[in-house]
Scaffold this active site. Structure first.
Site, PDB file in Angstrom:
ATOM      1  N   ASP A  12      15.017  14.630  95.825  1.00 44.53           N
ATOM      2  CA  ASP A  12      13.754  14.315  94.776  1.00 44.53           C
ATOM      3  C   ASP A  12      12.821  13.336  95.416  1.00 44.53           C
ATOM      4  O   ASP A  12      13.433  12.194  95.691  1.00 44.53           O
ATOM      5  CB  ASP A  12      14.274  14.345  93.311  1.00 44.53           C
ATOM      6  CG  ASP A  12      13.224  14.212  92.329  1.00 44.53           C
ATOM      7  OD1 ASP A  12      12.907  15.092  92.223  1.00 44.53           O
ATOM      8  OD2 ASP A  12      13.036  13.274  91.650  1.00 44.53           O
ATOM      9  N   GLY A  37      22.567  25.386  77.147  1.00 41.47           N
ATOM     10  CA  GLY A  37      24.038  25.790  77.225  1.00 41.47           C
ATOM     11  C   GLY A  37      24.310  26.535  78.557  1.00 41.47           C
ATOM     12  O   GLY A  37      25.558  26.721  78.908  1.00 41.47           O
ATOM     13  N   ASN A  86      25.284  31.136  80.537  1.00 38.67           N
ATOM     14  CA  ASN A  86      26.259  30.268  79.810  1.00 38.67           C
ATOM     15  C   ASN A  86      27.632  30.890  79.974  1.00 38.67           C
ATOM     16  O   ASN A  86      28.266  31.753  79.264  1.00 38.67           O
ATOM     17  CB  ASN A  86      26.008  30.011  78.346  1.00 38.67           C
ATOM     18  CG  ASN A  86      26.888  29.129  77.539  1.00 38.67           C
ATOM     19  OD1 ASN A  86      27.787  28.628  77.944  1.00 38.67           O
ATOM     20  ND2 ASN A  86      26.517  28.931  76.187  1.00 38.67           N
ATOM     21  N   ASN A 137      31.767  24.359  76.065  1.00 39.55           N
ATOM     22  CA  ASN A 137      31.220  23.123  76.591  1.00 39.55           C
ATOM     23  C   ASN A 137      29.747  22.901  76.277  1.00 39.55           C
ATOM     24  O   ASN A 137      29.193  21.773  76.822  1.00 39.55           O
ATOM     25  CB  ASN A 137      31.558  22.855  78.107  1.00 39.55           C
ATOM     26  CG  ASN A 137      30.516  23.803  78.860  1.00 39.55           C
ATOM     27  OD1 ASN A 137      29.592  24.382  78.514  1.00 39.55           O
ATOM     28  ND2 ASN A 137      30.727  24.068  80.145  1.00 39.55           N
ATOM     29  N   ASP A 138      29.323  23.682  75.310  1.00 38.37           N
ATOM     30  CA  ASP A 138      27.885  23.407  74.842  1.00 38.37           C
ATOM     31  C   ASP A 138      27.789  21.862  74.264  1.00 38.37           C
ATOM     32  O   ASP A 138      26.752  21.394  74.395  1.00 38.37           O
ATOM     33  CB  ASP A 138      27.200  24.531  74.049  1.00 38.37           C
ATOM     34  CG  ASP A 138      27.274  25.722  74.676  1.00 38.37           C
ATOM     35  OD1 ASP A 138      27.419  25.880  75.842  1.00 38.37           O
ATOM     36  OD2 ASP A 138      26.926  26.801  74.153  1.00 38.37           O
ATOM     37  N   ASP A 143      25.714  26.652  82.628  1.00 38.67           N
ATOM     38  CA  ASP A 143      26.542  25.824  83.060  1.00 38.67           C
ATOM     39  C   ASP A 143      26.840  26.390  84.526  1.00 38.67           C
ATOM     40  O   ASP A 143      26.427  27.496  84.865  1.00 38.67           O
ATOM     41  CB  ASP A 143      27.707  25.796  82.203  1.00 38.67           C
ATOM     42  CG  ASP A 143      28.366  27.067  81.557  1.00 38.67           C
ATOM     43  OD1 ASP A 143      28.328  27.956  82.479  1.00 38.67           O
ATOM     44  OD2 ASP A 143      29.014  26.915  80.359  1.00 38.67           O
ATOM     45  N   GLU A 147      11.700  16.167  99.141  1.00 43.93           N
ATOM     46  CA  GLU A 147      10.394  16.637  98.266  1.00 43.93           C
ATOM     47  C   GLU A 147       9.274  15.515  98.504  1.00 43.93           C
ATOM     48  O   GLU A 147       9.463  14.332  98.000  1.00 43.93           O
ATOM     49  CB  GLU A 147      10.848  16.640  96.920  1.00 43.93           C
ATOM     50  CG  GLU A 147       9.558  17.112  95.797  1.00 43.93           C
ATOM     51  CD  GLU A 147       9.603  16.684  94.532  1.00 43.93           C
ATOM     52  OE1 GLU A 147       8.965  17.301  93.753  1.00 43.93           O
ATOM     53  OE2 GLU A 147      10.192  15.461  94.362  1.00 43.93           O
TER      54      GLU A 147
END
Length: 619
Positions: A333, A166, A141, A146-147, A168, A362
């Site tokens: 993905d 949190g 974090n 910005n949490d 980032d 994947e």
């Protein structure tokens, strides 16, 4: 007379209402809002969203930009505009005007940009790289401010395993030296785009805005700064993308452009996840349909890439991110789940703009005989060519998870690793496979090895020396545990020291335990050796059947060779007679073990300690 008056009043009221509506019309979204001059494909398709926007006539007046086609769909709140950009066009702001008759009612701006110098020749990740996989919310974090973002649905809660914690982009950028020092040259981040869902949105796979980084992770500009900073330190950035599904709270889910924008049913239907149905020549249509059209989860609507507009939107979005932030790779993905022809077209369109760019798919398939269907140029019975050169090597991952826990036997123990490599005759590009022991969906390595650090070090030696591109999951260097089958939250832990006020800081040697430092240091030695070893990047493989719980294989290139010896005995050191390997060892007379520095002046017998690996550079 009364009838005529009534009709006139209705007409006047209609015109007044329509006038009020059109007067209030505005473009709420223009996607993409920027594009570049100089792509091989000179056209871009712009999605325009605004109330009743289809009632207006769009117009573009900008030198070198031509409005080729206007596509109206069943929802009048959408228009799709095909713009052709001439090579001589100049960077600037392209005004897209919307008229009612001769009167302009609203407008929007498409920013036209020059491509970065040498953008088209950007090199992707390759066999010379080692990949460090990070879940951004759980790593570090860097900006606690910005949490929590006003207006976004989910708030931070570090006590909740499935909550927002949190981590980032700034936290990752602050740790780039740490990652590079371990020997990693590429970072794969789990998705960083906006996931504005009510709960459990930390993982990033329920995207609600394909053009916006989640503000709890940072901004689009901060993402670009992270990529730039990584490049300066010799680290490539791999973006995790998702075409198969979006988030249920995506802005368009409240007002879909077309009824077939996503696969819809009278009620929720989940995919059966049986990927063998896609390549199976005998598969029932009902089973195949459920695989590819069923939703991945209740919060993940299944995107319909059979719809040309959906397909084009997502392909352009991937090109936009490559160009905007300067990516060196994409991990796609759930690659086999969407329309397979659309996915092959995507690869070709990306490669047309970036010939040396790397994409890995994947395809969670355990048998090489089925996985090869998804690799480029495999001669599939149905003529399908995925165009995807690099795949995640799930057969190897599953073999590695079992091999070190078993005694040698037919198809068990180290024979599992031998057998997976023996299936390389199926692949057109075996050296382009990404090899790994774990990821964000599987159990942690320390879980399935019961925290046995000797087994972990053997796995590290194997991943660092076997053919392909190694991938490591953040935190396993700290012997983190967790059963992925029981809880995804349990395998997506916070990195100790990544948050202000953490009791320990595992980013430093002092903050790690003796056991953690043992694994961390071993991983660092192997990956840093691999970083400069041409023979491990590009060499051929020669391996010998495991005997007496010992598996020996060689990587060789020209006059260079590395011998790897794995001893799976739980208790017995094993003296190995090297005469069995004379077909390659006759060229060499000595060697040095790369993690310990121990020298072997003679190559007649070598004793391999129990549950250990030797990586010997031959001379």
């Amino acid at each position: 007379m009364l009838k005529k008056t009534h009709t006139s009043l209705v007409l006047i009221l209609f015109l007044m209402t329509f006038g009020a509506q059109t007067g209030a019309q505005k473009v709420e979204r223009l996607e993409p809002a920027s594009w570049w001059i100089g792509f091989n494909n000179p056209s871009v398709q712009v999605l325009v969203y605004g109330e009743n926007i289809a009632a207006l006539r769009p117009s573009v007046d900008y030198p070198g930009v031509q409005l080729e086609r206007i596509i109206a769909v069943e929802n009048p709140n959408y228009l799709f505009l095909d713009l052709k950009i001439a090579p001589e066009a100049r960077a600037g702001k392209v005004n897209v005007s919307f008229f009612q008759g001769k009167k302009e009612r609203t407008s929007a701006t498409l920013e036209l940009l020059e491509r970065e110098e040498d953008s088209a020749s950007r090199e992707g990740f390759n066999q010379s790289d080692a990949i460090y996989l990070i879940m951004p919310d759980r790593f570090a974090n860097g900006n606690p401010d910005n949490d929590e973002i006003k207006g976004m649905q989910e708030k931070p809660d570090r006590s909740e395993p499935y909550g927002r914690h949190g981590g980032d982009l700034e936290g990752i950028q602050n740790r780039l030296d740490f990652i590079a020092d371990m020997g990693f040259t590429s970072i794969w981040l789990n998705p960083v785009l906006e996931n504005d869902q009510p709960q459990s949105s930390y993982h990033g796979y329920a995207i609600t805005d394909f053009y916006q980084v989640d503000r709890r992770l940072g901004s689009n500009q901060e993402y670009k700064e992270l990529v730039d900073a990584g490049r300066q330190k010799g680290i490539k950035m791999i973006m995790d993308m998702v075409f198969n599904h979006c988030g249920s709270q995506h802005w368009w889910m409240k007002d879909l452009p077309t009824h077939d924008w996503v696969h819809q049913y009278p009620e929720f239907i989940r995919s059966n996840y049986r990927l063998s149905t896609v390549s199976d020549p005998y598969a029932a249509k009902a089973d195949l349909s459920l695989t590819t059209r069923g939703w991945f989860d209740t919060t993940m609507p299944d995107m319909n890439l059979g719809n040309e507009l959906v397909k084009n939107y997502l392909i352009q979005n991937s090109i936009w991110w490559i160009e905007f932030v300067g990516l060196q790779g994409i991990r796609m993905d759930t690659y086999p789940y969407p329309d397979k022809e659309a996915m092959a077209e995507w690869v070709l369109r990306v490669k047309a703009e970036y010939p040396d760019f790397t994409i890995v798919g994947e395809s969670w398939i355990s048998e090489p005989s089925k996985l090869v269907y998804w690799q480029k140029d495999f001669p599939n019975q149905d003529g399908y060519n995925s165009q995807m050169k690099s795949l995640m090597d799930f057969p190897m991952a599953e073999a590695l998870g079992s091999a070190l826990n078993e005694e040698e036997g037919w198809g068990s123990g180290l024979q599992r690793l031998y057998d997976v490599l023996a299936d390389d005759h199926l692949y057109r590009y075996p050296k382009d496979l990404v090899v790994f022991a774990e990821n964000h969906d599987m159990g942690r390595m320390a879980h399935f090895y019961n925290s046995d650090t000797q087994k972990m070090k053997m796995a590290i030696a194997f991943l660092g020396t076997v053919r392909g591109i190694p991938q490591w999951y953040y935190g396993s260097e700290l012997v983190m545990t967790g059963d992925g089958a029981a809880s995804h939250g349990a395998i997506r832990q916070n990195y100790p020291g990544g948050w202000p006020g953490d009791e320990t800081d595992a980013f430093t040697a002092e903050g790690r335990t003796q056991v953690q430092n043992e694994v961390f240091d071993y991983l660092t030695k192997v990956m840093n050796y691999r970083k400069t070893s041409e023979v491990l990047h590009h060499g051929n493989t020669l391996h010998f059947l495991p005997e007496d719980e010992v598996y020996v294989y060689f990587r060789y290139l020209n006059d260079q060779a590395v011998m790897v010896m794995l001893n799976n005995h739980a208790d017995n050191d094993t003296a190995v007679d090297l005469s069995r390997f004379s077909e390659i060892l006759r060229k060499y007379s000595a060697g040095t073990e790369v993690t310990s520095g121990r020298e072997y002046p003679s190559l007649t017998h070598i004793t391999v300690p129990a549950k250990s690996a030797l990586i010997i550079e031959l001379e």
